[in-house]
Write a protein that holds these residues in place. Sequence first.
Motif, short mmCIF file in Angstrom:
data_model
loop_
_atom_site.label_atom_id
_atom_site.label_comp_id
_atom_site.label_asym_id
_atom_site.label_seq_id
_atom_site.Cartn_x
_atom_site.Cartn_y
_atom_site.Cartn_z
N PHE A 221 34.20 -17.20 -3.44
CA PHE A 221 33.94 -17.62 -4.81
C PHE A 221 32.77 -18.62 -4.86
O PHE A 221 32.74 -19.59 -4.11
N GLN A 222 31.81 -18.32 -5.74
CA GLN A 222 30.66 -19.20 -5.92
C GLN A 222 30.90 -20.08 -7.15
O GLN A 222 30.99 -19.58 -8.27
N ILE A 223 31.01 -21.38 -6.94
CA ILE A 223 31.26 -22.30 -8.05
C ILE A 223 29.98 -22.47 -8.86
O ILE A 223 28.92 -22.79 -8.31
N GLN A 224 30.08 -22.23 -10.16
CA GLN A 224 28.93 -22.34 -11.05
C GLN A 224 28.86 -23.74 -11.67
O GLN A 224 29.85 -24.49 -11.73
N LYS A 225 27.67 -24.08 -12.15
CA LYS A 225 27.47 -25.37 -12.79
C LYS A 225 28.40 -25.53 -13.99
O LYS A 225 28.93 -26.60 -14.24
N GLU A 226 28.60 -24.43 -14.73
CA GLU A 226 29.48 -24.48 -15.91
C GLU A 226 30.92 -24.80 -15.52
O GLU A 226 31.63 -25.48 -16.26
N ASP A 227 31.36 -24.30 -14.34
CA ASP A 227 32.71 -24.59 -13.86
C ASP A 227 32.89 -26.09 -13.64
O ASP A 227 33.90 -26.69 -14.04
N LEU A 228 31.90 -26.68 -12.99
CA LEU A 228 31.97 -28.12 -12.71
C LEU A 228 31.94 -28.94 -14.00
O LEU A 228 32.67 -29.94 -14.12
#
Length: 528
Positions: free
Chosen positions: A251-258
Amino acid sequence: MDEKNKVLIVDDEVSMTDLLHEILTTAGFDTEVVNDPGQAVNLLNENNYDVMLTDLRMPKINGIDLLKQALSIRPDLIAIVLTGYGSIESAVEAMKYGAVGYISKPFRPKNIINTITKELEARDIKKQNVQLKRMLTIYEFSESISSTLKFEEIAEIIENACFSLLPAQQVMVMLKKNPQDKSFNIIHSKNQQGELVTSISKEVKEFVNEFLDNIEPNKVKQLDEMTLLALSMTRKKYLAGIFVAVLFPDFQIQKEDLQTLQILANRVSISVENHWLIQSLKSSLNTIHSQQQRVLDLERQSTIGEMASTITHEISNPLGAMQMAMEYIKSLSPDQDPEQLNTALHSIDLGLQKILNIVNNLRKISRGKDPSLSFVTIEEILVNTESFMDFLLKKNKINLVKNIDPNLPYIKVDQSQLQQVFTNLILNSIDALPDGGEIEIQVHWDQDQKLMIINIKDNGVGISPDNINKIFKPFFSDKIGQKQGSGLGLSVVKKIIERHQGEIEVSSKPGKGTTFTIGIPKEPQSPN
């Protein structure tokens, strides 16, 4: 100015890339062309593209392999396949690996532009939907957090939010019950199935320690078996807590997730701070209550000592007179005048009555029963009081004046207790008028405050400023000479008024007179 969408064009034919570059640049896109698929992979690693147009048939790396690599690097990339060897089979295979569009050569420029524009619009709508879903999730969980101050419930809400927003295997929440605490009081962990987890892996422990050694808003660590994410919940200068998510390795954590999780973390930190403030307030209130109780205990001890001294003094006087009368009776011979015996016995009787009066008043103060309430008018109680006091008023040459509002409502009071209040206050005024005078009683209903206001005024000697705040204390009396009482009458009055949930105040000017003001807060009602 709106930022242009970036398009990467990949084709081993230079003439094709030049043509596409001209068409898309003219249409307003920011384009970049490469003829080597390997170079395209490097560019994808270095830059963020919105769209990739790629040929299917190319040397070294074909379009399908490039498609796989491109989407692993940029999962949100819009991939459109171009080929001169169009077929259903190749289109299905391209779509299988993530292509959103398929265009055969030769193509019309308008078709290329329309396809890219349509896919960009679809992507933007999808992003907006995802963002709305995130905001709704934040709102729902924020509402839940706002409704509780229990740390275990807050921890569980955060865990559920993380599972809702991220593909997490496990979520752990660590919170502090007090800002000064060095360690975390609440450590709560749950897995994807909603089960509580009591053991923490070595990798997670090491990651948490690394994060705590150097607190940042967030930290991400990629391992072969998992991806680890930690976020801090900081309020002002204090660390309220952290939460850690164990994510699936691919899973690649996106800026929007953070950003979404950070908003949630900030909301949690506010709730934790509110808990801290409430705990601090409770502690302060407990301290104040303890100090107040200590002061009350000291005052009670002082009052008991003062009362004991006063009672001893009050009872000693009649007891002394009674003892002298008894001695006198003993000294009388049988043939002496019976009148002398009667005088001595009368003295003893007076002494006994005074002692009984003191005891009865003390009982009224300490054991005062709750009022037996019934609907009545104040005027009715005053008429009964005046009839009872008529002889004393005339004997002392005192004129009683009543100014009573004729439209008074019924109120619910204890008639006998209120009559005792009026009797005690009139007796107090009689004692203040040694040469006669006037007592005025005023009664009206205050509609705004919902209060029955009763004023009892006299034009007597008044009360000195030094004594005005003492007159309701048990055993205090500012009377002198033969009229000095036990000092319990006004204490009984105050107790009765308080039992009726009312208040009594006094104002006085020495030599001018005294006014007692009573307010009884009862809603006017008519008797059934």
